[in-house]
Enzyme design. Structure first.
Site, PDB file in Angstrom:
ATOM      1  N   GLU A  11       1.072  -0.964   0.097  1.00  0.00           N
ATOM      2  CA  GLU A  11      -0.078  -0.022   0.015  1.00  0.00           C
ATOM      3  C   GLU A  11       0.829   1.531   0.012  1.00  0.00           C
ATOM      4  O   GLU A  11       2.197   1.177   0.211  1.00  0.00           O
ATOM      5  CB  GLU A  11      -0.997   0.015   1.318  1.00  0.00           C
ATOM      6  CG  GLU A  11      -0.286   0.208   2.523  1.00  0.00           C
ATOM      7  CD  GLU A  11      -0.779   0.713   3.578  1.00  0.00           C
ATOM      8  OE1 GLU A  11      -1.372   2.117   3.287  1.00  0.00           O
ATOM      9  OE2 GLU A  11      -0.912   0.593   4.410  1.00  0.00           O
ATOM     10  N   VAL A  18      -5.441   0.620   2.777  1.00  0.00           N
ATOM     11  CA  VAL A  18      -5.470  -0.831   2.718  1.00  0.00           C
ATOM     12  C   VAL A  18      -6.696  -1.338   1.828  1.00  0.00           C
ATOM     13  O   VAL A  18      -6.600  -2.309   0.993  1.00  0.00           O
ATOM     14  CB  VAL A  18      -5.712  -1.462   3.838  1.00  0.00           C
ATOM     15  CG1 VAL A  18      -6.171  -2.937   4.267  1.00  0.00           C
ATOM     16  CG2 VAL A  18      -4.319  -1.233   4.935  1.00  0.00           C
ATOM     17  N   SER A  64     -13.620   1.967   9.815  1.00  0.00           N
ATOM     18  CA  SER A  64     -12.704   2.025   8.423  1.00  0.00           C
ATOM     19  C   SER A  64     -13.515   1.316   7.283  1.00  0.00           C
ATOM     20  O   SER A  64     -13.783   0.269   7.303  1.00  0.00           O
ATOM     21  CB  SER A  64     -11.369   1.504   8.775  1.00  0.00           C
ATOM     22  OG  SER A  64     -10.629   1.561   7.451  1.00  0.00           O
ATOM     23  N   LYS A  82      -4.773  -1.547  13.634  1.00  0.00           N
ATOM     24  CA  LYS A  82      -3.981  -0.601  14.637  1.00  0.00           C
ATOM     25  C   LYS A  82      -4.535  -0.467  15.944  1.00  0.00           C
ATOM     26  O   LYS A  82      -5.756  -0.303  16.254  1.00  0.00           O
ATOM     27  CB  LYS A  82      -3.886   0.730  14.018  1.00  0.00           C
ATOM     28  CG  LYS A  82      -2.839   0.982  13.231  1.00  0.00           C
ATOM     29  CD  LYS A  82      -2.967   2.238  11.958  1.00  0.00           C
ATOM     30  CE  LYS A  82      -3.916   1.647  11.129  1.00  0.00           C
ATOM     31  NZ  LYS A  82      -4.606   2.816  10.210  1.00  0.00           N
TER      32      LYS A  82
HETATM   33  N1  PSU Z   1      -1.151   1.236   9.140  1.00  0.00           N
HETATM   34  C1  PSU Z   1       0.106   2.047   9.347  1.00  0.00           C
HETATM   35  N2  PSU Z   1       0.235   3.286   8.737  1.00  0.00           N
HETATM   36  C2  PSU Z   1      -0.949   3.681   8.255  1.00  0.00           C
HETATM   37  C3  PSU Z   1      -2.016   2.860   7.623  1.00  0.00           C
HETATM   38  C4  PSU Z   1      -2.216   1.900   8.389  1.00  0.00           C
HETATM   39  O1  PSU Z   1       1.032   1.458   9.999  1.00  0.00           O
HETATM   40  O2  PSU Z   1      -0.872   4.692   7.344  1.00  0.00           O
HETATM   41  C5  PSU Z   1      -3.111   3.333   6.945  1.00  0.00           C
HETATM   42  C6  PSU Z   1      -3.612   2.415   5.932  1.00  0.00           C
HETATM   43  O3  PSU Z   1      -3.570   2.704   4.838  1.00  0.00           O
HETATM   44  C7  PSU Z   1      -5.160   2.059   6.498  1.00  0.00           C
HETATM   45  C8  PSU Z   1      -5.613   3.409   6.847  1.00  0.00           C
HETATM   46  O4  PSU Z   1      -5.836   1.409   5.431  1.00  0.00           O
HETATM   47  O5  PSU Z   1      -4.464   3.876   7.553  1.00  0.00           O
HETATM   48  C9  PSU Z   1      -7.052   3.441   7.322  1.00  0.00           C
HETATM   49  O6  PSU Z   1      -7.576   4.575   7.566  1.00  0.00           O
HETATM   50  P1  PSU Z   1      -8.959   5.076   7.975  1.00  0.00           P
HETATM   51  O7  PSU Z   1      -9.140   4.570   9.498  1.00  0.00           O
HETATM   52  O8  PSU Z   1      -9.313   6.387   7.739  1.00  0.00           O
HETATM   53  O9  PSU Z   1      -9.781   4.137   6.933  1.00  0.00           O
HETATM   54 MN    MN Z   2     -12.445   6.450   9.536  1.00  0.00          MN
END
Ligand code: PSU
Ligand code: MN
Length: 301
Positions: A24, A105, A139, A158
C-alpha cells in the site's frame, strides 16, 4: 479493468506465474515521516525480491491507478504536498480530477484483487474506532476486505482502534483471521493484544489460499504477524500514550479520514520516534512473510 495501469514488470510476472506481493502507499504519504517513508517503501521492494517475489506498490499518480510503482513515483508520494489519502469512496473523485493519491488498505486490496494479485503486505489494517457509538467511525478497510479475494498480512489492526469489536466485524464479514505462528492476536506496536486467535504456518496459509480458490469465496484472509520482539513497545506505556493521543484528537476536533494520520503522528511524537521504529520493523517483517507465503502458494500449485 480498463482504468488499471499495470507495470511491465508486473505484467511479465503474471505471464511467468511468479509470486507478486501488493504493497500500500498511504503508509508512504500519511503513515511515516520523510525520509523514513521513502527508504522503507524502497527497502520493502528489495525484501520482497530477496524472497523471490515481485513487489507491486499501488497508488494513483496524476489520475492513473498504477499497480507497480517506480522510484520516481515513490519519491513523489513521499515528498509532495496534497497527496490524497484515497480510500474506496475517494477513488472515483481522485481519478476524475487527475489527482495523485495514496491507496489505503481498502483501495490497495481492491486494485490488487482486480489485477489478480493474491497477496498483500501492510502495517496495520483499519477497523472499528474506539468511540464508535459516538463517531460511527468504521474504516472502509473492513467493508472492502469482505469482498477482495486477497491474503492480507499485517501486524494486526492498529491498536488505536477497538480491537475486540474489529475482530467481531471480521467474523460478521466472513473474513478468516489467523495469527502467524502464534495464538496471541498481535497489537500492532505490541506483540499481544490480549486476544486469542487460531495459529497458522506459512505452508498452511498458502494451502488455505489454494483451498479458497476452489470455494469461490470473495472475502480476503487476514494473517496477523507480531511485530519483531526487539522493536515491540511496552503495552502499558503504549496504552497510556494511545489514550493521550485520542484525547488530543478529541480536543482538536479531528474527524473522518484525518483521525488515523493524526493519531500516528501524535504517537510518534509522544514515543520519541519509538513507534516509527516499531512501524518500520513490522512492515519489513510483514513484507518478508507475505512474499514467503506467496512463494509457497505458487510453487505448490
Ligand atoms: N497502518 C500504518 N500506517 C498507515 C495505515 C495503516 O501503519 O498509514 C493506513 C492504511 O492505509 C489504512 C488506513 O488502510 O491507515 C486506515 O485509515 P482509516 O482508518 O481512515 O480508514
Ligand atoms: Mn474512518
Amino acid at each position: 479493468m480498463k482504468t488499471l495501469h499495470v507495470s511491465n514488470e508486473i505484467r511479465e510476472a503474471f505471464i511467468e506465474q511468479k509470486p507478486i506481493v501488493a504493497l500500500e502507499s498511504t503508509i508512504i504519504s500519511h503513515g511515516l515521516p520523510y525520509p523514513d517513508n521513502k527508504e522503507v517503501a524502497l527497502r520493502i521492494h528489495d525484501i520482497v525480491r530477496e524472497e523471490g517475489a515481485v513487489p507491486a506498490t499501488i497508488a494513483i499518480i496524476d489520475g492513473q491507478l498504477k499497480v507497480g510503482l517506480d522510484e520516481e513515483d515513490i519519491e513523489r508520494l513521499a515528498t509532495e504536498e496534497g497527496v490524497v489519502k484515497t480510500s474506496i469512496r475517494d477513488l472515483p473523485g481522485v481519478l476524475t480530477k487527475r489527482q495523485t493519491g495514496s491507496t489505503t488498505v481498502a483501495t490497495t486490496s481492491y486494485a490488487a484483487s482486480q489485477a489478480g494479485i493474491r497477496f498483500f503486505a501492510t502495517g496495520g489494517i483499519g477497523g472499528v474506532h474506539r468511540d464508535f457509538p459516538n463517531s460511527m467511525d468504521v474504516s472502509n478497510d473492513l467493508n472492502t476486505l469482505a469482498k477482495s479475494n486477497i491474503c492480507v498480512v499485517s501486524a494486526g489492526i492498529k491498536s488505536i482502534l477497538d480491537v475486540p469489536n474489529t475482530l467481531e466485524m471480521f467474523e460478521t464479514l466472513g473474513v478468516p483471521v489467523y495469527g502467524y505462528e502464534t495464538t496471541r492476536y498481535p497489537g500492532f506496536y505490541t506483540t499481544d493484544s490480549g486476544i486469542t486467535v487460531e495459529t497458522i504456518s506459512k505452508e498452511e496459509a498458502a494451502s488455505l489460499m489454494r483451498t479458497k480458490d476452489h470455494l469461490t469465496l470473495d472475502q480476503s484472509v487476514h494473517i496477523a504477524v507480531p511485530v519483531p520482539e526487539e522493536e515491540a513497545i511496552d503495552p502499558d506505556w503504549m496504552h497510556s500514550i494511545i489514550l493521550e493521543a485520542l484525547q488530543e484528537a478529541n480536543n482538536q476536533h479531528v474527524t473522518g479520514k484525518d483521525i488515523t494520520p493524526f493519531l500516528l503522528k501524535t504517537i510518534h511524537e509522544k514515543t520519541n520516534g519509538q513507534s516509527v521504529k516499531a512501524n518500520i520493523a513490522l512492515i519489513k517483517n510483514n513484507a518478508k512473510i507475505a512474499a514467503q507465503i506467496a512463494n509457497n502458494y505458487y510453487n505448490n500449485y
